[in-house]
Design an enzyme around this catalytic site. Sequence first.
Site, PDB file in Angstrom:
ATOM      1  CE  LYS A   1       1.975  -0.003  -5.711  1.00 47.07           C
ATOM      2  NZ  LYS A   1       2.720   0.962  -4.870  1.00 47.07           N
TER       3      LYS A   1
ATOM      4  CB  SER B   1       5.063   1.181  -2.406  1.00 53.71           C
ATOM      5  OG  SER B   1       5.262  -0.154  -2.819  1.00 53.71           O
TER       6      SER B   1
END
Length: 842
Positions: free
Chosen positions: A757, A714
Site C-alpha cells: 500500500k 481496510s
Amino acid sequence: MKDRIFDPKNIFGDENFDDFEQAIPLLSEEEERKITESGIPESLPILPLKNTVLFPGVVIPITVGRDRSLELVKTAYESDKIIGIVSQKDADQEDPGIDDLYHIGTVAQILKLIKMPDGSKSIVIQGKSVFKVNEFTETDPYFRANVEQFRNVQDMEGLELQGAIRSVKETAAQIVNKSPNIPSEASIAINNIKSPTFLLNFISSNLNVSIEEKQGLLETQSFTQRLQKVIDYLEKELQVLDVSEQIRTKVKTDIDDQQRDFYLRQQLKAIQEELGEDNEQQEVEKLRAKAMERKDEFPEAVMKTINKELDRLQRTPAQAPNHGIIMSYVETLIDLPWNKFTEDKLDLKKAREILDEDHYGLEKVKKRIIEYLAVLKLKKDMKAPILCFYGPPGVGKTSLGKSIARSINREFSRISLGGLRDEAEIRGHRRTYIGALPGRIIQNMKKTGSSNPVMMLDEIDKVGSDFRGDPTSALLEVLDPEQNDSFYDNYLELEYDLSKVLFIATANSLETIPAPLRDRMEIIPISGYTLEEKTEIAKKYLIPRQIEENGLDKKQITFNEEAIHAVIDGYTRESGVRNLSREIGSLTRSVAAQVASEEIKSKKISAKAVEEILGKRKFFSDVVERTTVPGVSTGLAWTPYGGDILFIEASVSKGSGKIQVTGQLGDVMKESTSLAVSHLKTISDELNIPASAFTEWDLHIHVPAGSVPKDGPSAGVAMLSAVASIFTQRKVKNTIAMTGEITLRGAVLPVGGIKEKVLAARRAGIETVILPKKNEKDVDEIEKETIEGIKFVYLERMEDLLGFVLENEEVHDPQQKFKSRKENKKAESGTNNGSGFVKEEH
C-alpha cells in the site's frame, strides 16, 4: 456353419425358452406347402437388410434403426404385417439407393415388434416365399416396389432326394459334433426337419459364408443345384474343422507347455536374427544389466521389484498387451535416481554472490537461503525446508528458484500447478489404466536425475478440484517434511524419499491455499519494487538482456536515468517489472530497426525519445483532480498484483435518509459504510452537521472500477472520511491517502499489506499516509529509501482522523445546505398574510 445360428438367443432374441426344440421353429411339409402356395401382393414395402439374407420359413430377429425403415415397420405392423426383405450389396452403405439393393428377396411376415429404449425397434420376422422386383415405384418415405413370385423348381425326387437329404443331415451333424461352440441339441433339431426345402433354407440361412454367396443360394431356382452348393459349403466347413482338430491334437500330444514355449521362442529368435532385429529377450537382458550396474543405489524393495518384473517380462510374449506396460514400468524404476544426489556447494560467500548477481534486493529470501546452507554445512543430513514465495506477479519469484538451484549447485525443476484439477497428476495413475504414468513429482525426479533437486511448484494458489479429486490434498504429503520421506506414487507402488528435495512454491494470494497446506510451508513475502529498485533492476538486468536479445551491443544504445524513470512512471503501473521489460524491449527494437536499416549507428534514449517511440504517456496521477470536491477520499488497497489506490466517492440527494452503496462491494465494505455513518451521527454536533442531513437526505457511496469486486475492512477510515466530507462540505486534502479498519466504538484497527500500500501511495504521488497505530512496526520493516519523502500519521481513534484529513474551509454551510424542509415550510407559512398571498418583505 456359423456357430451363432444354433443359439436360441440368436434366433428369437429371447432367452426365456423351456427347451431347445422350442427355440427353433420347425416347419412341417403341410405348413411349407401353405406358405409356398399363398399368393403375394403385387406391391410390397421393401426393407433393406445390411448383413444377412432371409430364406422362406426361417425366423430371424432384426434391429431397425434407420428413419425410413422405422416408418415402414410402423405402417406395416398396423396393417397386414407383410413386407418385402432384400439384402444390400454393400453392408457399409448407410443410406442405400435402388442400385445398392439385390432384386431377388423374400416376402416376410412381422411376428413380433419390440420398442427399444434408444428409439430403435426390434422385430421378429418369418420368411414366406421368394419374389422378384419388377420396378421400384416409391423411395420416400420408404422403398415400395411392384413384384412377382420367384418360384423354385423341384427337380429331384424319390430315392435320390432321400439320399441327398440324408447326406446333408449327416454332414451337418458331424459339424455340430466337431465344433466346440455349437450345442449338441442342434443336431437333434436338424434331424427333426422333415421338409427338404425348409432344411436347405434353414442351413443356407446359417452357413458361414458371405452375403453374396447366400444371395446366390436364394436366387438359385433349381433344387438340385442349390442342394449341391449347400453340400459343397458344408464339406468346406467340415474340412476346416478337421484341420483345426488335427492341429489341436498334434500340439497336445507332441509337446507340453514348456516345450511349446521353448520351440516357438527359438523359432522367433531365428526369424528375428535373419531379419536383423533385436528381440525382446535381448531387451530384457539389457535392462537387467543396466539394473545391475546401479544395484548399489536401489533400496532393497526396489531391486526386488525390478528382478520380479524382469522375470515376468521374460515370460511375456512381445505381442501380449501387457508387455509394453511391464517394459515401461521397469524402465521407470531403473531410470529414477533412488539414492543419487548432487553435491551441494556450501560456499556461503559464493552462493550470496550468485543470488546478488541474478536478483536485486529480496534480502529476506537471500538471508533465508544462506541460513539453510549454513545449517546444512554444519549438519549434513538436514531435511530441506518447504518455502513459499508469496507476492504480486513480476517480482521474480520463479526466476529466484533457478538462482537458488545455481547457487547451491543443484538441478532445477519447475511444475506449473495453475489449473491443475486431477489428483493423479500428483500421485500418478494406477498401472491398470491404459496410458498410465507416474505423477508429475516422480516424472520431474526422473528428468532431473537427482534425488535432491530444487523443485519449483509454480502458482500453488491456482490449484482447483473436481470429481477427479483434490490435488491440494495430495500435496499435503509432498510438502510435509515429516511424511515426504516415504511418498507413495500410485504408478510406482513403492515409497520414494522426497525429504532431500528443496521445494519452493509460489503464490500471488494466500487466501485460496487451504489452511493445512499453508501450515506446511514457510511463507516468505516478496513485495513490489520501489522506483529506485526498478531503476537498478532495469540498469543491471532488463536493459542488458533486451540489448542482447535484439542483436545490439552496448555501444549502439544507451539509456539515461531520466528515460528509465519516464518509462516506469508514465508507461507502467505494476508491482513487478514484466511490463517494464516489455516497454524497454519496444525501445530497443525501435533502435534495432533503425540500425539495421542504416539510418543511425547508435542512439541515446532520453525522456523525449521515450515519448517519441512509445507514444503519449499512459498513466497519470489523478488524485489531485478527483479530490477537488467534497465527498471524495483516497484509500489504499491490497490486491494479488500489488498495492493500489482506491477512491471513495460520496454524494447526497433529497430523500428520506436511505443509504445506497455501488461498485461491486462485498459485505465487509458495506458494513464499513454503516459503521462510518453511525459514528458520524454520534459526533454530528461537533462537526456542525444538522440532524436533518441524516433523515431528509439520501447518501450514495460509490467505489470506482465498478466491474471489479472489492471487499475487506481496510477501507473503513477512507469511508468515514468521504462521508464526513460530504456532510461537513469540507474537502479531503488531496495529498493524503489512508487505510485502516474502524469499529463501532471508534477504534482504528490494524490491517495487512502495508508495504504494498505504501508503494502504491508513492507511485500515485501521495505525501502523507494515515495508518493504524499498530501498523507502525510494519513501516519500520520497510527500507528507508523506499519511504523517503512520505509522512506517516498513526491513529488509534477515529476522532483524531477528521481534524487531520479535512480542510478547514467549508465549500457550503452545512446548516444551510441540509436545513430541514419542515422548518422551511414553517418559515413560509409565517410570511403568509392569510389572503393566500405571500407578503413581500423589503
